[in-house]
Design a protein around this motif. Sequence first.
Motif, PDB file in Angstrom:
ATOM      1  N   LEU A  20      -8.631 -21.048  16.272  1.00  0.00           N
ATOM      2  CA  LEU A  20      -8.138 -19.694  16.032  1.00  0.00           C
ATOM      3  C   LEU A  20      -8.718 -18.736  17.068  1.00  0.00           C
ATOM      4  CD1 LEU A  20      -8.437 -19.640  12.150  1.00  0.00           C
ATOM      5  CD2 LEU A  20      -6.339 -19.832  13.493  1.00  0.00           C
ATOM      6  N   GLU A  21     -10.016 -18.880  17.303  1.00  0.00           N
ATOM      7  CA  GLU A  21     -10.726 -18.149  18.356  1.00  0.00           C
ATOM      8  C   GLU A  21     -12.061 -18.838  18.525  1.00  0.00           C
ATOM      9  OE1 GLU A  21     -13.157 -14.400  16.689  1.00  0.00           O
ATOM     10  OE2 GLU A  21     -11.005 -14.127  16.530  1.00  0.00           O
ATOM     11  N   SER A  22     -12.840 -18.379  19.457  1.00  0.00           N
ATOM     12  CA  SER A  22     -14.131 -19.005  19.722  1.00  0.00           C
ATOM     13  C   SER A  22     -14.939 -19.136  18.431  1.00  0.00           C
ATOM     14  CB  SER A  22     -14.901 -18.160  20.735  1.00  0.00           C
ATOM     15  OG  SER A  22     -16.134 -18.763  21.017  1.00  0.00           O
ATOM     16  N   HIS A  23     -15.389 -20.360  18.142  1.00  0.00           N
ATOM     17  CA  HIS A  23     -16.217 -20.706  16.986  1.00  0.00           C
ATOM     18  C   HIS A  23     -15.444 -20.846  15.671  1.00  0.00           C
ATOM     19  CE1 HIS A  23     -19.550 -20.006  19.646  1.00  0.00           C
ATOM     20  NE2 HIS A  23     -19.291 -18.719  19.733  1.00  0.00           N
ATOM     21  N   TYR A  24     -14.180 -20.494  15.607  1.00  0.00           N
ATOM     22  CA  TYR A  24     -13.421 -20.550  14.350  1.00  0.00           C
ATOM     23  C   TYR A  24     -12.219 -21.472  14.492  1.00  0.00           C
ATOM     24  CZ  TYR A  24     -16.319 -16.761  12.747  1.00  0.00           C
ATOM     25  OH  TYR A  24     -17.402 -16.005  12.383  1.00  0.00           O
ATOM     26  N   TYR A  25     -12.110 -22.413  13.549  1.00  0.00           N
ATOM     27  CA  TYR A  25     -11.081 -23.443  13.600  1.00  0.00           C
ATOM     28  C   TYR A  25     -10.478 -23.651  12.207  1.00  0.00           C
ATOM     29  CZ  TYR A  25     -13.342 -24.551  17.995  1.00  0.00           C
ATOM     30  OH  TYR A  25     -13.868 -24.463  19.259  1.00  0.00           O
ATOM     31  N   THR A  26      -9.228 -24.062  12.187  1.00  0.00           N
ATOM     32  CA  THR A  26      -8.660 -24.575  10.939  1.00  0.00           C
ATOM     33  C   THR A  26      -8.720 -26.090  11.043  1.00  0.00           C
ATOM     34  OG1 THR A  26      -6.392 -24.531  11.790  1.00  0.00           O
ATOM     35  CG2 THR A  26      -7.127 -22.622  10.505  1.00  0.00           C
ATOM     36  N   VAL A  27      -9.127 -26.715   9.966  1.00  0.00           N
ATOM     37  CA  VAL A  27      -9.254 -28.159   9.901  1.00  0.00           C
ATOM     38  C   VAL A  27      -8.395 -28.633   8.741  1.00  0.00           C
ATOM     39  CG1 VAL A  27     -10.864 -30.054   9.524  1.00  0.00           C
ATOM     40  CG2 VAL A  27     -11.574 -28.078  10.869  1.00  0.00           C
ATOM     41  N   LEU A  28      -7.375 -29.409   9.055  1.00  0.00           N
ATOM     42  CA  LEU A  28      -6.438 -29.909   8.049  1.00  0.00           C
ATOM     43  C   LEU A  28      -6.849 -31.306   7.636  1.00  0.00           C
ATOM     44  CD1 LEU A  28      -3.772 -29.503   6.485  1.00  0.00           C
ATOM     45  CD2 LEU A  28      -2.606 -30.508   8.464  1.00  0.00           C
ATOM     46  N   PHE A  29      -7.156 -31.462   6.359  1.00  0.00           N
ATOM     47  CA  PHE A  29      -7.536 -32.763   5.828  1.00  0.00           C
ATOM     48  C   PHE A  29      -6.284 -33.540   5.442  1.00  0.00           C
ATOM     49  CE2 PHE A  29     -12.205 -32.633   4.496  1.00  0.00           C
ATOM     50  CZ  PHE A  29     -12.542 -31.780   5.516  1.00  0.00           C
ATOM     51  N   TYR A  30      -6.457 -34.841   5.307  1.00  0.00           N
ATOM     52  CA  TYR A  30      -5.353 -35.673   4.836  1.00  0.00           C
ATOM     53  C   TYR A  30      -5.081 -35.376   3.365  1.00  0.00           C
ATOM     54  CZ  TYR A  30      -5.588 -38.361   9.128  1.00  0.00           C
ATOM     55  OH  TYR A  30      -5.557 -38.727  10.445  1.00  0.00           O
ATOM     56  N   THR A  31      -3.892 -35.690   2.917  1.00  0.00           N
ATOM     57  CA  THR A  31      -3.509 -35.470   1.525  1.00  0.00           C
ATOM     58  C   THR A  31      -4.475 -36.212   0.604  1.00  0.00           C
ATOM     59  OG1 THR A  31      -1.198 -35.202   2.147  1.00  0.00           O
ATOM     60  CG2 THR A  31      -1.624 -35.765  -0.146  1.00  0.00           C
TER      61      THR A  31
END
Length: 173
Positions: free
Chosen positions: A154-165
Motif C-alpha cells: 500500500l505504501e512503505s512499511h504497509y502491506y495487505t496480506v491475503l491468506f488462503y481460504t
Amino acid sequence: MGAAVAFLPFLLCNFDFFEILYICVLVPTASLVFALVFLGIAIRKKRLPSLSVFLILPVFWAVSWALFKNSFELRSITRWTLGSNDYKVKVLAQPVPQNGDLKHIEWDGWGFAGEDTVAYLVFDPNDLLAAAAKSHSPARFAGIPCAVSRVRRLESHYYTVLFYTDTDWDHCD
C-alpha cells in the motif's frame, strides 16, 4: 460511469451482500432496462438506434466485470486512500508480538458457508515484504505464521496480506 457509481458501496463497505446485490440484481436489472430502452427507441423512431446506443450494454458489462474481477484491489486502494491514517494508528497500537510476528489487523474478509477468506493489514518496519509484493507469488514469509496467497504494498512499511481460504493468522492449515 453508472457501473462505477453503482459499485461504489461495495468499494467502501466490507459486506459480501453488496457484491451479490451488484452481480445478481443490479447488472441483470440494468441490462433489462437498457434492452427495453433500445427496443423503445427502435419502435418509436421506426429505425435502429445508433451504434453508440448499442454499445452501452457491452460497455456496462465490461466495466462491471472489470470492477468485480479487481474488487479486492480496488477496495484496498479506496479504503487506504480514504483512511490510511486511522489504519496506521490501529496497527501501530498493537502490542509487539513476542513470537516475532509482524504487527497486523484484520483488513478485509469474505466468505460463504463457512469458507472464509481473510486479508490482513501488516506493518513491516523493514519492508521485507516488498519483494513478495513485486513477485506476486504465493509463499511463506518471516513474521507471518501462515503461507499467503498474495501480498500487496500500500505504501512503505504497509502491506495487505491475503491468506488462503479457511486460514487466518491464528489458525494455519
